[in-house]
Design an enzyme around this catalytic site. Structure first.
Site, PDB file in Angstrom:
ATOM      1  N   SER A  16      -0.042  35.947   8.470  1.00 24.93           N
ATOM      2  CA  SER A  16      -1.236  35.204   8.056  1.00 24.93           C
ATOM      3  C   SER A  16      -2.408  35.327   9.029  1.00 24.93           C
ATOM      4  O   SER A  16      -3.551  35.457   8.581  1.00 24.93           O
ATOM      5  CB  SER A  16      -0.891  33.736   7.813  1.00 24.93           C
ATOM      6  OG  SER A  16      -0.027  33.639   6.712  1.00 24.93           O
ATOM      7  N   THR A  64       3.938  26.489   5.355  1.00 20.94           N
ATOM      8  CA  THR A  64       5.111  27.250   4.935  1.00 20.94           C
ATOM      9  C   THR A  64       6.387  26.506   5.319  1.00 20.94           C
ATOM     10  O   THR A  64       6.323  25.361   5.798  1.00 20.94           O
ATOM     11  CB  THR A  64       5.053  28.699   5.485  1.00 20.94           C
ATOM     12  OG1 THR A  64       6.121  29.444   4.891  1.00 20.94           O
ATOM     13  CG2 THR A  64       5.194  28.755   7.004  1.00 20.94           C
ATOM     14  N   LYS A  68       6.663  22.566   3.177  1.00 19.51           N
ATOM     15  CA  LYS A  68       5.939  22.636   1.904  1.00 19.51           C
ATOM     16  C   LYS A  68       6.071  21.347   1.073  1.00 19.51           C
ATOM     17  O   LYS A  68       5.217  21.043   0.258  1.00 19.51           O
ATOM     18  CB  LYS A  68       6.425  23.830   1.074  1.00 19.51           C
ATOM     19  CG  LYS A  68       5.872  25.162   1.560  1.00 19.51           C
ATOM     20  CD  LYS A  68       6.299  26.287   0.634  1.00 19.51           C
ATOM     21  CE  LYS A  68       5.517  27.550   0.952  1.00 19.51           C
ATOM     22  NZ  LYS A  68       5.798  28.640   0.005  1.00 19.51           N
ATOM     23  N   ASN A  89       1.221  24.900  -0.433  1.00 20.89           N
ATOM     24  CA  ASN A  89       1.099  25.963   0.589  1.00 20.89           C
ATOM     25  C   ASN A  89      -0.316  26.064   1.150  1.00 20.89           C
ATOM     26  O   ASN A  89      -0.565  26.858   2.055  1.00 20.89           O
ATOM     27  CB  ASN A  89       1.565  27.331   0.051  1.00 20.89           C
ATOM     28  CG  ASN A  89       0.517  27.999  -0.814  1.00 20.89           C
ATOM     29  OD1 ASN A  89      -0.308  27.344  -1.433  1.00 20.89           O
ATOM     30  ND2 ASN A  89       0.548  29.309  -0.871  1.00 20.89           N
ATOM     31  N   ASP A 104       0.821  30.128  -4.418  1.00 25.73           N
ATOM     32  CA  ASP A 104       1.911  31.098  -4.616  1.00 25.73           C
ATOM     33  C   ASP A 104       2.021  31.509  -6.086  1.00 25.73           C
ATOM     34  O   ASP A 104       2.201  32.696  -6.389  1.00 25.73           O
ATOM     35  CB  ASP A 104       3.260  30.493  -4.183  1.00 25.73           C
ATOM     36  CG  ASP A 104       3.461  30.547  -2.672  1.00 25.73           C
ATOM     37  OD1 ASP A 104       2.823  31.394  -2.018  1.00 25.73           O
ATOM     38  OD2 ASP A 104       4.258  29.742  -2.158  1.00 25.73           O
ATOM     39  N   ALA A 130      16.862  29.643  -6.452  1.00 30.07           N
ATOM     40  CA  ALA A 130      16.363  28.400  -7.062  1.00 30.07           C
ATOM     41  C   ALA A 130      15.678  27.542  -6.012  1.00 30.07           C
ATOM     42  O   ALA A 130      15.664  26.320  -6.101  1.00 30.07           O
ATOM     43  CB  ALA A 130      17.523  27.637  -7.713  1.00 30.07           C
ATOM     44  N   TYR A 229       8.805  40.748   1.701  1.00 22.44           N
ATOM     45  CA  TYR A 229       7.791  41.774   1.987  1.00 22.44           C
ATOM     46  C   TYR A 229       8.017  42.476   3.321  1.00 22.44           C
ATOM     47  O   TYR A 229       7.276  43.382   3.680  1.00 22.44           O
ATOM     48  CB  TYR A 229       6.374  41.177   1.951  1.00 22.44           C
ATOM     49  CG  TYR A 229       6.212  39.942   2.782  1.00 22.44           C
ATOM     50  CD1 TYR A 229       5.991  40.019   4.144  1.00 22.44           C
ATOM     51  CD2 TYR A 229       6.313  38.680   2.194  1.00 22.44           C
ATOM     52  CE1 TYR A 229       5.871  38.882   4.915  1.00 22.44           C
ATOM     53  CE2 TYR A 229       6.197  37.524   2.953  1.00 22.44           C
ATOM     54  CZ  TYR A 229       5.977  37.641   4.307  1.00 22.44           C
ATOM     55  OH  TYR A 229       5.868  36.508   5.068  1.00 22.44           O
TER      56      TYR A 229
END
Ligand code: NAP
Length: 282
Positions: A16, A64, A68, A89, A104, A130, A229
């Protein structure tokens, strides 16, 4: 001088700062993006940071894991999507009030539309996991009329049931859950055109992790999307590419959600190209 930042724990691998520093430069704004590691049990630390934003010392915060949900108690209100998803977020100051947002869900949809511009024929998705990200995905996909199968391990059946129960009234059996194994997934594959990994499996440093059951082939014409990622090509995406499927990394979603947060704070939307270059440069 604009002051932005990220609350979470741990934060050492966060991309970030790079993304938002590039966004500040593209917007010709002088400012900084700080990391605020706040331990899971440190409610005082969380309240202190949101107070600093209330007082105008900080202009924007991302949130994060693991805050959250817990951060909601420090805010004045939630956007409708953050409320529906049950996770924040991004924190924005609006008319003197701290509002929790969730970028998100729209970030995922923006990246999915970019990766698959021709769209999907059946709109049947399998979402593995989940947790918080899966909740955001379910809300995003439902808003576009998808049918969703949550594929979860045995221990997560109650978590999946809770997610589905929270959707009552919003959907008529559009979401169901099955066990994440060959026998239970095989009958779900026909007409599935999207498979998403919303578990941390495959994430650095345990890059050999792969949630897709061994010995199960992907259905024809499916798009495989991995929220992980780092690395850019996970074991799941490699398998999908080897089977000739479209494979999409979560880096695009990371970039889209960052662009949406930055726009919510400053009114300026950085381009994907600027943000991609910022992560590539590292
Ligand atoms: P989370 O709230 O911890 O949820 C993860 C889910 O995966 C939980 O249901 C968890 O079950 C399940 N899970 C964990 N290990 C598993 C395993 N071995 N097999 C099957 N299921 C397993 O995390 P999250 O916030 O949803 O994030 C999930 C992933 O998405 C992370 O890798 C995160 O970095 C990524 N993410 C990416 C973006 C992006 O912009 N690309 C945005 C958000 C999240 P338990 O609860 O039982 O552990």
């Amino acid at each position: 001088m604009i002051s932005l930042g990220l609350i979470g724990y741990p934060l050492s691998h966060s991309l970030s700062p790079r993304l938002h520093t590039a966004a500040l430069a593209a917007a010709c704004l002088e400012g900084e993006y700080h990391l605020y590691p706040i331990a899971p049990e440190d409610g005082e630390g969380l309240a202190n940071l949101t107070d600093r934003m209330r007082q105008g010392e900080i202009q924007g915060l991302n949130v994060t894991i693991p805050h959250k949900q817990t951060v909601m108690a420090c805010l004045d209100d939630l956007s409708p999507s953050a409320r529906a998803i049950g996770a924040v977020n991004t924190i924005v100051m609006k008319d003197g009030r701290l509002i929790g947002e969730n970028t998100d869900a729209p970030g995922f949809l923006a990246d999915l539309h970019r990766a698959v511009p021709k769209g999907f024929k059946n709109k049947n998705a399998i979402v593995m996991g989940a947790g918080g990200a899966a909740r955001a995905l379910v809300h995003a996909l439902l808003s576009e009329g998808w049918m969703i199968t949550l594929a979860v391990r045995q221990a997560d059946i109650p978590q999946a049931a809770q997610l589905i129960a929270a959707l009552r009234g919003r959907t008529d059996n559009s979401v169901r859950s099955v066990l994440l194994d060959v026998d239970n997934l095989k009958p779900c594959l026909e007409n599935t055109d999207l498979i998403v990994n919303a578990t941390p499996l495959g994430m650095f440093p345990e890059v050999s992790g792969d949630p897709w059951p061994d010995g199960l082939s992907f259905p024809p014409n499916v798009v495989v999307y991995d929220l992980v990622y780092n690395p850019r090509e996970t074991a799941l995406l490699r398998q999908a590419r080897e089977e000739g499927k479209t494979a999409v990394s979560g880096m695009g979603m990371l970039i889209e959600q960052a662009a949406l947060s930055f726009e919510a704070w400053t009114g300026f939307r950085p381009t994907r190209e600027v943000l991609f270059q910022a992560v590539e440069a590292g």
